[in-house]
Design a protein around this motif. Structure first.
Motif, PDB file in Angstrom:
ATOM      1  N   SER A  29       0.873  -1.177   0.000  1.00  0.00           N
ATOM      2  CA  SER A  29       0.000   0.000   0.000  1.00  0.00           C
ATOM      3  C   SER A  29       0.908   1.224   0.000  1.00  0.00           C
ATOM      4  O   SER A  29       1.991   1.186   0.573  1.00  0.00           O
ATOM      5  CB  SER A  29      -0.882   0.021   1.250  1.00  0.00           C
ATOM      6  OG  SER A  29      -1.535   1.271   1.388  1.00  0.00           O
ATOM      7  N   ASP A  30       0.444   2.290  -0.625  1.00  0.00           N
ATOM      8  CA  ASP A  30       1.217   3.526  -0.549  1.00  0.00           C
ATOM      9  C   ASP A  30       0.455   4.619   0.195  1.00  0.00           C
ATOM     10  O   ASP A  30       0.800   5.791   0.108  1.00  0.00           O
ATOM     11  CB  ASP A  30       1.675   4.004  -1.931  1.00  0.00           C
ATOM     12  CG  ASP A  30       0.536   4.085  -2.931  1.00  0.00           C
ATOM     13  OD1 ASP A  30      -0.643   4.026  -2.524  1.00  0.00           O
ATOM     14  OD2 ASP A  30       0.828   4.207  -4.131  1.00  0.00           O
ATOM     15  N   ASP A  31      -0.554   4.215   0.982  1.00  0.00           N
ATOM     16  CA  ASP A  31      -1.313   5.159   1.801  1.00  0.00           C
ATOM     17  C   ASP A  31      -0.587   5.318   3.145  1.00  0.00           C
ATOM     18  O   ASP A  31      -0.870   4.612   4.113  1.00  0.00           O
ATOM     19  CB  ASP A  31      -2.737   4.666   2.003  1.00  0.00           C
ATOM     20  CG  ASP A  31      -3.624   5.682   2.701  1.00  0.00           C
ATOM     21  OD1 ASP A  31      -3.094   6.569   3.407  1.00  0.00           O
ATOM     22  OD2 ASP A  31      -4.857   5.567   2.554  1.00  0.00           O
ATOM     23  N   GLU A  34      -2.712   6.006   6.364  1.00  0.00           N
ATOM     24  CA  GLU A  34      -3.412   4.824   6.869  1.00  0.00           C
ATOM     25  C   GLU A  34      -2.431   3.868   7.558  1.00  0.00           C
ATOM     26  O   GLU A  34      -2.723   3.331   8.625  1.00  0.00           O
ATOM     27  CB  GLU A  34      -4.140   4.091   5.747  1.00  0.00           C
ATOM     28  CG  GLU A  34      -4.832   2.824   6.246  1.00  0.00           C
ATOM     29  CD  GLU A  34      -5.383   1.956   5.136  1.00  0.00           C
ATOM     30  OE1 GLU A  34      -5.968   0.914   5.473  1.00  0.00           O
ATOM     31  OE2 GLU A  34      -5.223   2.290   3.951  1.00  0.00           O
ATOM     32  N   GLY A  75       3.157   1.623  -5.102  1.00  0.00           N
ATOM     33  CA  GLY A  75       2.243   0.683  -4.450  1.00  0.00           C
ATOM     34  C   GLY A  75       2.806  -0.004  -3.223  1.00  0.00           C
ATOM     35  O   GLY A  75       2.133  -0.842  -2.627  1.00  0.00           O
ATOM     36  N   TRP A  76       4.011   0.335  -2.817  1.00  0.00           N
ATOM     37  CA  TRP A  76       4.669  -0.325  -1.693  1.00  0.00           C
ATOM     38  C   TRP A  76       5.283   0.693  -0.733  1.00  0.00           C
ATOM     39  O   TRP A  76       5.877   1.680  -1.151  1.00  0.00           O
ATOM     40  CB  TRP A  76       5.780  -1.256  -2.168  1.00  0.00           C
ATOM     41  CG  TRP A  76       5.246  -2.477  -2.829  1.00  0.00           C
ATOM     42  CD1 TRP A  76       4.979  -2.643  -4.165  1.00  0.00           C
ATOM     43  CD2 TRP A  76       4.876  -3.695  -2.202  1.00  0.00           C
ATOM     44  NE1 TRP A  76       4.476  -3.884  -4.392  1.00  0.00           N
ATOM     45  CE2 TRP A  76       4.404  -4.570  -3.201  1.00  0.00           C
ATOM     46  CE3 TRP A  76       4.910  -4.146  -0.875  1.00  0.00           C
ATOM     47  CZ2 TRP A  76       3.967  -5.854  -2.933  1.00  0.00           C
ATOM     48  CZ3 TRP A  76       4.473  -5.436  -0.600  1.00  0.00           C
ATOM     49  CH2 TRP A  76       4.010  -6.275  -1.620  1.00  0.00           C
ATOM     50  N   LEU A  91      -2.836  -7.103   5.854  1.00  0.00           N
ATOM     51  CA  LEU A  91      -3.737  -6.569   4.850  1.00  0.00           C
ATOM     52  C   LEU A  91      -4.597  -7.722   4.350  1.00  0.00           C
ATOM     53  O   LEU A  91      -4.137  -8.878   4.325  1.00  0.00           O
ATOM     54  CB  LEU A  91      -2.960  -5.983   3.668  1.00  0.00           C
ATOM     55  CG  LEU A  91      -2.199  -4.685   3.910  1.00  0.00           C
ATOM     56  CD1 LEU A  91      -1.391  -4.308   2.668  1.00  0.00           C
ATOM     57  CD2 LEU A  91      -3.152  -3.559   4.264  1.00  0.00           C
TER      58      LEU A  91
END
Length: 164
Positions: A29-31, A34, A75-76, A91
């Motif tokens: 995830s690249d958030d 979060e 994305g990472w 996740l």
């Protein structure tokens, strides 16, 4: 992307100053907000720095739980424990690779999520506990699956240093 990095992943990390335990997560995830919230990170007073600075900051007697985290590849996100222990992080799609190497005992813990992945058959990945010699093939595997190996540019990138 090349199937193998130009330099040993583990050697680069130790040359950068990782001389104690090595605990890190690569999260699919690249958030960043979060991830910080789910890990319970205290971003008050956080600052951006490279890995060498993060390790020196910890050496100056900082808070017992210190994280260095930020983008790894599209994305990472990478989360590296500078001090303390990694919390549990999952996740729904399982795109989390967790590393634990305890230098005092010389014990490397297997990395869940790697052993069934395609394209890693040429690497000597042990799916149980190992020792320091088992770290580099696992780092190469994570690099292949995330689309980026650790290199000198990666080490110099600025990421967020904060308390847990």
């Amino acid at each position: 992307m090349r199937p193998l990095p130009e330099e040993s992943q583990w050697q680069l990390l130790t040359e950068a100053g990782l001389h104690e335990d090595f605990q890190a997560m690569w999260i699919g995830s690249d958030d960043l907000d979060e991830i910080a919230a789910r890990l319970g990170l205290d971003t008050t007073g956080a600052f951006e720095c490279d890995l060498a600075t993060a390790l020196r900051w910890h050496g100056a007697g900082s808070h017992p739980s210190v994280f260095w985290f930020g983008p790894h590849a599209p994305g990472w996100t990478v989360v590296l424990m500078v001090a303390g222990g990694l919390p549990l992080f999952e996740l729904p799609d399982g795109r989390v690779f967790t590393f634990r190497y305890l230098r005092a005992t010389g014990e490397f813990h297997a990395v869940p999520g790697l052993y069934d992945a395609a394209g890693l058959d040429d690497l000597d990945l042990k799916d149980r506990h190992g020792d320091e010699s088992d770290i580099d093939p696992h780092l190469v595997a994570v690099g292949r699956l995330t689309g980026r190996f650790v290199d000198r540019a990666w080490l110099a990138e600025r990421r967020t240093l904060c308390r847990g």
